[in-house]
Scaffold this motif. Structure first.
Motif, PDB file in Angstrom:
ATOM      1  N   SER A 135      58.042  98.923   1.226  1.00  0.00           N
ATOM      2  CA  SER A 135      58.524  98.241  -0.025  1.00  0.00           C
ATOM      3  C   SER A 135      58.749  96.741   0.717  1.00  0.00           C
ATOM      4  N   HIS A 136      57.797  95.981   0.288  1.00  0.00           N
ATOM      5  CA  HIS A 136      57.864  94.657   0.606  1.00  0.00           C
ATOM      6  C   HIS A 136      58.712  93.696  -0.468  1.00  0.00           C
ATOM      7  N   ILE A 137      59.190  92.555   0.204  1.00  0.00           N
ATOM      8  CA  ILE A 137      59.784  91.654  -0.822  1.00  0.00           C
ATOM      9  C   ILE A 137      59.028  90.295  -0.530  1.00  0.00           C
ATOM     10  N   ASP A 138      58.540  89.472  -1.425  1.00  0.00           N
ATOM     11  CA  ASP A 138      57.961  88.272  -1.327  1.00  0.00           C
ATOM     12  C   ASP A 138      58.887  87.040  -0.967  1.00  0.00           C
ATOM     13  N   LEU A 139      58.633  86.306  -0.285  1.00  0.00           N
ATOM     14  CA  LEU A 139      59.201  84.990   0.182  1.00  0.00           C
ATOM     15  C   LEU A 139      60.064  84.453  -0.764  1.00  0.00           C
ATOM     16  N   LYS A 140      59.741  84.491  -1.972  1.00  0.00           N
ATOM     17  CA  LYS A 140      60.383  83.805  -3.032  1.00  0.00           C
ATOM     18  C   LYS A 140      61.499  84.439  -3.393  1.00  0.00           C
ATOM     19  N   THR A 141      61.557  85.869  -3.312  1.00  0.00           N
ATOM     20  CA  THR A 141      62.850  86.535  -3.465  1.00  0.00           C
ATOM     21  C   THR A 141      63.546  86.652  -2.297  1.00  0.00           C
ATOM     22  N   LEU A 142      63.159  86.308  -1.075  1.00  0.00           N
ATOM     23  CA  LEU A 142      64.046  85.972   0.004  1.00  0.00           C
ATOM     24  C   LEU A 142      64.891  84.680   0.053  1.00  0.00           C
ATOM     25  N   THR A 143      64.324  83.901  -0.764  1.00  0.00           N
ATOM     26  CA  THR A 143      64.873  82.728  -0.753  1.00  0.00           C
ATOM     27  C   THR A 143      65.637  82.302  -2.249  1.00  0.00           C
ATOM     28  N   TYR A 155      62.493  77.930   9.827  1.00  0.00           N
ATOM     29  CA  TYR A 155      62.140  79.122  10.850  1.00  0.00           C
ATOM     30  C   TYR A 155      62.950  80.372  10.382  1.00  0.00           C
ATOM     31  N   ILE A 156      63.955  80.429   9.878  1.00  0.00           N
ATOM     32  CA  ILE A 156      64.589  81.681   9.352  1.00  0.00           C
ATOM     33  C   ILE A 156      63.812  82.436   8.378  1.00  0.00           C
ATOM     34  N   GLU A 157      63.489  81.436   7.325  1.00  0.00           N
ATOM     35  CA  GLU A 157      62.495  81.994   6.143  1.00  0.00           C
ATOM     36  C   GLU A 157      61.282  82.583   6.998  1.00  0.00           C
ATOM     37  N   ASN A 158      60.530  81.890   7.655  1.00  0.00           N
ATOM     38  CA  ASN A 158      59.382  82.571   8.528  1.00  0.00           C
ATOM     39  C   ASN A 158      59.693  83.833   9.026  1.00  0.00           C
ATOM     40  N   ALA A 159      60.667  83.849   9.798  1.00  0.00           N
ATOM     41  CA  ALA A 159      61.058  85.268  10.607  1.00  0.00           C
ATOM     42  C   ALA A 159      61.229  86.303   9.761  1.00  0.00           C
ATOM     43  N   LEU A 160      61.979  86.023   8.557  1.00  0.00           N
ATOM     44  CA  LEU A 160      62.295  86.869   7.451  1.00  0.00           C
ATOM     45  C   LEU A 160      60.899  87.395   6.998  1.00  0.00           C
ATOM     46  N   LYS A 161      60.009  86.463   6.665  1.00  0.00           N
ATOM     47  CA  LYS A 161      58.609  86.934   6.218  1.00  0.00           C
ATOM     48  C   LYS A 161      57.770  87.729   7.018  1.00  0.00           C
ATOM     49  N   THR A 162      57.992  87.248   8.548  1.00  0.00           N
ATOM     50  CA  THR A 162      57.158  88.156   9.379  1.00  0.00           C
ATOM     51  C   THR A 162      57.756  89.560   9.351  1.00  0.00           C
ATOM     52  N   ASN A 178      59.209  91.173   7.184  1.00  0.00           N
ATOM     53  CA  ASN A 178      58.878  92.029   5.808  1.00  0.00           C
ATOM     54  C   ASN A 178      57.599  92.379   5.938  1.00  0.00           C
ATOM     55  N   ASP A 179      56.563  91.371   6.601  1.00  0.00           N
ATOM     56  CA  ASP A 179      55.265  91.735   6.325  1.00  0.00           C
ATOM     57  C   ASP A 179      54.842  92.764   7.396  1.00  0.00           C
ATOM     58  N   THR A 180      55.323  92.731   8.301  1.00  0.00           N
ATOM     59  CA  THR A 180      55.060  93.873   9.514  1.00  0.00           C
ATOM     60  C   THR A 180      55.919  95.047   9.673  1.00  0.00           C
ATOM     61  N   ASN A 181      57.130  95.208   8.928  1.00  0.00           N
ATOM     62  CA  ASN A 181      57.761  96.271   9.032  1.00  0.00           C
ATOM     63  C   ASN A 181      56.970  97.492   8.506  1.00  0.00           C
ATOM     64  N   GLU A 182      57.368  98.641   9.135  1.00  0.00           N
ATOM     65  CA  GLU A 182      56.812 100.124   8.503  1.00  0.00           C
ATOM     66  C   GLU A 182      58.032 100.807   8.513  1.00  0.00           C
ATOM     67  N   HIS A 183      57.914 101.999   7.586  1.00  0.00           N
ATOM     68  CA  HIS A 183      58.884 103.014   7.223  1.00  0.00           C
ATOM     69  C   HIS A 183      59.935 103.332   8.298  1.00  0.00           C
ATOM     70  N   GLU A 184      59.178 103.618   9.417  1.00  0.00           N
ATOM     71  CA  GLU A 184      60.070 104.230  10.347  1.00  0.00           C
ATOM     72  C   GLU A 184      59.889 103.125  11.767  1.00  0.00           C
ATOM     73  N   SER A 185      59.594 102.010  11.557  1.00  0.00           N
ATOM     74  CA  SER A 185      59.592 101.252  12.756  1.00  0.00           C
ATOM     75  C   SER A 185      59.671  99.715  11.956  1.00  0.00           C
ATOM     76  N   GLY A 186      60.631  98.838  12.637  1.00  0.00           N
ATOM     77  CA  GLY A 186      60.694  97.527  12.333  1.00  0.00           C
ATOM     78  C   GLY A 186      62.131  97.146  12.240  1.00  0.00           C
ATOM     79  N   TRP A 187      62.363  96.003  11.668  1.00  0.00           N
ATOM     80  CA  TRP A 187      63.646  95.407  11.929  1.00  0.00           C
ATOM     81  C   TRP A 187      64.207  94.659  10.794  1.00  0.00           C
ATOM     82  N   SER A 188      65.439  94.833  10.753  1.00  0.00           N
ATOM     83  CA  SER A 188      65.986  94.040   9.786  1.00  0.00           C
ATOM     84  C   SER A 188      66.984  92.838  10.279  1.00  0.00           C
ATOM     85  N   LEU A 189      67.296  91.887   9.371  1.00  0.00           N
ATOM     86  CA  LEU A 189      67.996  90.697  10.068  1.00  0.00           C
ATOM     87  C   LEU A 189      69.310  90.215   9.289  1.00  0.00           C
TER      88      LEU A 189
END
Length: 123
Positions: A3-11, A67-74, A76-87
């Protein structure tokens, strides 16, 4: 399924309620400036007295948002169901950073051992 969120939503201001809390030393007014608002500004001034924020400070703050937005986008784009990170970004300071300079900070006194600083010149 990711479940990805686009960068526009993040900002979106309704999605992220992130802001810088400013304090004007000239009039002691505190005021927030939200990330989404700051990104599009050419200048920030105190809403009470009009003192301007230095342009190099504004530039650095805008870069930090980038830089914060880019970190969130990265993430969001690379997270998987059982591996990844939240910030989550939090900064709760009881101090004004940086502190207000003293009215005497610009003064300096140089004392030489050979000088006589007594109010009376005794010979």
């Amino acid at each position: 399924m990711q479940s990805h969120i686009d960068l526009k939503t993040l900002t979106d201001p309704k999605a992220l309620n992130v802001h810088y809390d400013f304090k004007c030393f000239k009039c002691q007014t505190r005021f927030p400036v939200y990330f989404w608002y700051l990104k599009n500004k050419d200048g920030i001034c105190c809403p009470n007295c009009g003192q301007k924020l230095p342009s190099d400070v504004l530039k650095n703050l805008k870069e930090s948002i980038f830089y914060i937005e880019n970190a969130l986008k990265t993430l969001n784009d690379t997270n998987e169901h059982e591996s990844g990170w939240s910030l989550s970004i939090q900064w709760n300071s009881l101090l004004d950073l940086p502190p207000r300079p003293s009215e005497y900070d610009h003064l300096s006194i140089s004392l030489n051992e050979d000088d006589d600083y007594s109010p009376f010149n005794v010979t």
